[in-house]
Motif scaffolding. Sequence first.
Motif, PDB file in Angstrom:
ATOM      1  N   THR A   9     -39.198 103.862 112.152  1.00 26.68           N
ATOM      2  CA  THR A   9     -38.040 103.485 111.260  1.00 26.68           C
ATOM      3  C   THR A   9     -36.848 104.111 111.529  1.00 26.68           C
ATOM      4  O   THR A   9     -36.937 105.363 112.055  1.00 26.68           O
ATOM      5  CB  THR A   9     -38.259 103.587 109.821  1.00 26.68           C
ATOM      6  N   TYR A  14     -30.688 100.421 109.213  1.00 20.91           N
ATOM      7  CA  TYR A  14     -30.551 100.552 107.495  1.00 20.91           C
ATOM      8  C   TYR A  14     -29.716  98.995 107.307  1.00 20.91           C
ATOM      9  O   TYR A  14     -28.825  98.845 107.797  1.00 20.91           O
ATOM     10  CB  TYR A  14     -29.926 101.595 106.805  1.00 20.91           C
ATOM     11  N   PRO A  17     -30.444  96.510 100.212  1.00 21.23           N
ATOM     12  CA  PRO A  17     -31.863  95.864  99.911  1.00 21.23           C
ATOM     13  C   PRO A  17     -31.611  94.103  99.646  1.00 21.23           C
ATOM     14  O   PRO A  17     -30.200  93.912  99.139  1.00 21.23           O
ATOM     15  CB  PRO A  17     -32.480  96.321  98.621  1.00 21.23           C
ATOM     16  N   ASP A  59     -43.296  96.114  98.328  1.00 22.17           N
ATOM     17  CA  ASP A  59     -44.170  97.162  99.052  1.00 22.17           C
ATOM     18  C   ASP A  59     -45.460  97.318  98.169  1.00 22.17           C
ATOM     19  O   ASP A  59     -45.380  97.469  96.869  1.00 22.17           O
ATOM     20  CB  ASP A  59     -43.652  98.576  99.380  1.00 22.17           C
ATOM     21  N   GLU A 129     -43.049 107.743  98.978  1.00 26.27           N
ATOM     22  CA  GLU A 129     -43.594 106.331  99.052  1.00 26.27           C
ATOM     23  C   GLU A 129     -44.895 106.247  98.253  1.00 26.27           C
ATOM     24  O   GLU A 129     -45.553 105.486  98.663  1.00 26.27           O
ATOM     25  CB  GLU A 129     -43.530 105.893 100.220  1.00 26.27           C
ATOM     26  N   ARG A 132     -45.461 102.482  95.548  1.00 26.39           N
ATOM     27  CA  ARG A 132     -46.267 101.369  96.068  1.00 26.39           C
ATOM     28  C   ARG A 132     -47.988 101.647  95.930  1.00 26.39           C
ATOM     29  O   ARG A 132     -48.600 100.681  96.110  1.00 26.39           O
ATOM     30  CB  ARG A 132     -45.612 101.113  97.511  1.00 26.39           C
ATOM     31  N   ASP A 139     -40.018  99.696  97.329  1.00 28.19           N
ATOM     32  CA  ASP A 139     -40.221 101.102  97.051  1.00 28.19           C
ATOM     33  C   ASP A 139     -39.165 101.798  98.332  1.00 28.19           C
ATOM     34  O   ASP A 139     -39.525 102.277  99.327  1.00 28.19           O
ATOM     35  CB  ASP A 139     -41.579 101.512  97.742  1.00 28.19           C
ATOM     36  N   ARG A 140     -37.940 102.024  97.940  1.00 28.12           N
ATOM     37  CA  ARG A 140     -37.032 102.481  98.373  1.00 28.12           C
ATOM     38  C   ARG A 140     -35.805 103.332  97.615  1.00 28.12           C
ATOM     39  O   ARG A 140     -35.728 102.735  96.476  1.00 28.12           O
ATOM     40  CB  ARG A 140     -36.236 101.642  99.298  1.00 28.12           C
ATOM     41  N   ASP A 142     -32.841 103.419  97.217  1.00 25.97           N
ATOM     42  CA  ASP A 142     -31.418 102.886  96.834  1.00 25.97           C
ATOM     43  C   ASP A 142     -31.696 101.443  95.852  1.00 25.97           C
ATOM     44  O   ASP A 142     -30.721 100.773  95.635  1.00 25.97           O
ATOM     45  CB  ASP A 142     -30.655 102.288  98.142  1.00 25.97           C
ATOM     46  N   TYR A 191     -39.099 106.511  93.190  1.00 28.50           N
ATOM     47  CA  TYR A 191     -39.716 107.800  93.496  1.00 28.50           C
ATOM     48  C   TYR A 191     -39.611 108.775  92.329  1.00 28.50           C
ATOM     49  O   TYR A 191     -40.516 109.950  92.565  1.00 28.50           O
ATOM     50  CB  TYR A 191     -39.244 108.157  95.076  1.00 28.50           C
ATOM     51  N   ASP A 318     -31.060 106.506 101.509  1.00 30.96           N
ATOM     52  CA  ASP A 318     -32.213 106.279 102.359  1.00 30.96           C
ATOM     53  C   ASP A 318     -32.968 107.387 102.653  1.00 30.96           C
ATOM     54  O   ASP A 318     -32.169 108.473 102.314  1.00 30.96           O
ATOM     55  CB  ASP A 318     -32.046 105.311 103.288  1.00 30.96           C
ATOM     56  N   TRP A 319     -34.130 107.690 103.100  1.00 33.30           N
ATOM     57  CA  TRP A 319     -34.906 108.910 103.238  1.00 33.30           C
ATOM     58  C   TRP A 319     -34.253 109.371 104.468  1.00 33.30           C
ATOM     59  O   TRP A 319     -34.569 110.770 104.624  1.00 33.30           O
ATOM     60  CB  TRP A 319     -36.385 108.636 103.467  1.00 33.30           C
TER      61      TRP A 319
END
Length: 880
Positions: A9, A14, A17, A59, A129, A132, A139-140, A142, A191, A318-319
């Motif tokens: 990734t 990016y 969503p 997810d 994550e 999920r 599952d993000r 943002d 999360y 984002d991660w």
Amino acid sequence: MRTNQPKTTYLKDYRVPDFLVDHVDLRFELYEDGARVHSTLSMRRNPESVDSRGALELDGDSLKLESVALDGDALDTAQYEDLGDLLVIADVPDAFELQVVTWIEPHNNTRLEGLYKSSGMFCTQCEAEGFRCITFFPDRPDVMARFRTRIEADKSSYPILLSNGNDIERGDLADGRHFVTWEDPFPKPCYLFALVAGDLVEKRDNFSTISGRDIDLRMYVEPRNSEKCEHAMDSLKRSMRWDEEVYGREYDLDIFMIVAVDDFNMGAMENKGLNIFNSSCVLASQETATDLAFQRIEAIVAHEYFHNWSGNRVTCRDWFQLSLKEGFTVFRDSQFSSDMGSPTVKRIEDVTLLRTAQFAEDGGPMAHPVRPASYMEISNFYTLTIYEKGAEVVRMIHTLLGPELFRKGSDLYFERHDGQAVTTDDFVKAMEDASGRDLSQFRLWYEQAGTPVLNISDRYDEQAGTYNLTVEQAIPDTPGQEDKRPQHIPFALGLLDGSGNDMPLKMADGDDDAPAERVLELTETSHTFEFNDVSERPVPSLLRQFSAPVRVTYPWTREQLQFLMSHDSDGFNRWDAGQRLAVDVISSLVGAPDKAEIEPRLVAAYRHLMSDPSLDQALVAKMLQLPSEAYLIELADSPDVQAIHRARERVLTHLAISLREDLLACYRRIDCTGVYELTPVAIAGRSLRNTALAWLLHIDDEEGRDLAVNQFREADNMTDRMGALRALVNSGFAADRDQVLEAFYQQFSDDPQVVEQWFSVQSSSPATGGLDQIRQLMAHEAFDWKNPNKVRSVIGVFAGQNLATFHAADGSGYRFLADQVSRLDDSNPQIAARLVTPLTRWKKFAPVHGDQMKAALEQIRDKQGLSRDVYEVVHKSLAG
């Protein structure tokens, strides 16, 4: 689905969503053989998405899908695709309500991600994550929504039912079951979701905020731990008050809860209003926790509480932006700990971790920027670079701006982005806008991996009275990054005269009120700074308070280092000078004949430290600790681990023999017979006393042996009991060692956290941590493969601290670790991936070690069904 060929990734890919979630309504039916999860999502298409007309993709991981309904109408299998890791619905309206029912098996969840069972209780871990693994969801981080959660379970087995927010409804159900409904009024990413259900003891307290609101504080622990909550609760209240006073942040919910869980992959988790802690990071009493454990608990409680604003109210987009919340919050908890104890000692502890472990990470195959550009498995990026180096980056901003402008910047950041998911650029922009400073070049700290090296030279012109200091910066190549640009580095400096006093640092005419310390700003590859009216050649005190995470090279003489040890007004640099002197002496003995002379200045320097009662005893205790083998290995090129071990042992033996009377006098001078206190003075006294005891036992001193045995028997606190135990375990008194180890275990066998300390003492010691003994510990009745703390306390400590044994010339330590990683990968890939770390820097070592470390990595690589977590670490290590 898990695969041994994970995709990568990239940050550059990016995109926002496609769908947003406004509200989540969850209902959990908890049973002994599983859990049914009813999820109702209020969703709509994101108008900012470039693919706003696409299919809905949610997810999932290890879920059994039971039903799907769209706006109340059940969908048949032709209307959706269950791909295992994705639920795809091709045709959805612009706004809709989606109902999904899944079945999961928490009791079989050994990965400890999502919803699982620990010691008979249900609990969750959803970062990064894990959500999920509970239900299908975007599952993000943002995607932020308001959550309402209803939990149903057997009342006798699970009388306590917890989730995020405030409890708004509760009642009894048929068949002895009951329910509690929780509502969180603040939008959050999934999360941060949390759930706990179990038979727990509740400890209550309260806190009155700065605006006069009463907050209900609750801690939930197993009944056997009910007397270990007071310190964590007091730490929480101190954290809440400090955050109000220093950052102006007031708590926002009516309830704040902490739960202690034995089986947990991390230290703790900042779930909104319901923090879940690894038991070892929250439970403490005088009898079971050392001073260091008390301090660690205070820091972790503070860290997770501070996340309420720096991570929850403002979260990461984002991660790749993980350090936005973690680096900032580590900096905040470090400030807090400094205010609660000794600022100098706290700085020493932080820098020791950074220079020993994070610098190694920066110089290895897993090196990555504070804001990574890519990842395969996000759990692998919960690293020291993200946390510790990320905190140093924030600290540099604080240094450059000063406390007032930094506070102005943090206020603007929280105000501007409350309720949003943002980036590190947003954080830096708030600091720029509040201060008027241009931090464009400074942003390179987030983009470039590697540890900058500052090569420093100087020139003194006695006739002109000028002193020139030239600083050249370079950043080594790291995987995927070469030819790096110079960074913006704050460089704190002092100059000492022949009497050890700070000299005024006059840099221009008319600079009559020149300070004794300056923060120089490096922005070019090379820069020369000139100081005027310098009456004598000074001794430079460089990078005071470790003002930037860099390596400094300067040709100090041993005389200069001893001088700085005795006179530098900066406590950190005083310690650092001692470390540099010890490193120089030990390094000079690596490979030298056994009869080679050991620098007499070292004995004199340590004798001065112990004999001067005016010195800060906390600092003295730190200065008496020789550089660790891990640090010495990190500093060396192609390190000979066995030779480094022998040289360090030889220096320690020489010091202990030469200073025997001083050590005995130091031990007896410090009175630890009074009431146990957790004050900085008392902690410093115990630390210094136990260091003296360890040095005496290192030379098998009979009088020291009697002191240690007596201290072990008479100790009324774990610090002194563990100090005596560790000294005896590392000594040559085998009979005493066996007796105290057995007595310790018999006394504390019912306390898992203390047993973990007992494991660690043995697995870290060359005397008790040979491979045969490590295998015996793994076969012990108290060892549990399913418990990450037990695994870390034996296998992790052996590979990370018992370095002479781990790096045995025959490669047995490497093969052993490869075997354990492969075994653990089948049940808990996160922990397995972290255990691989000691093997990853195989290229640093000479072929006699490096080739065997590489072979161990290849052994792991060839395992069938390798997890994504371990795959990424192993393949990057072999390629790097």
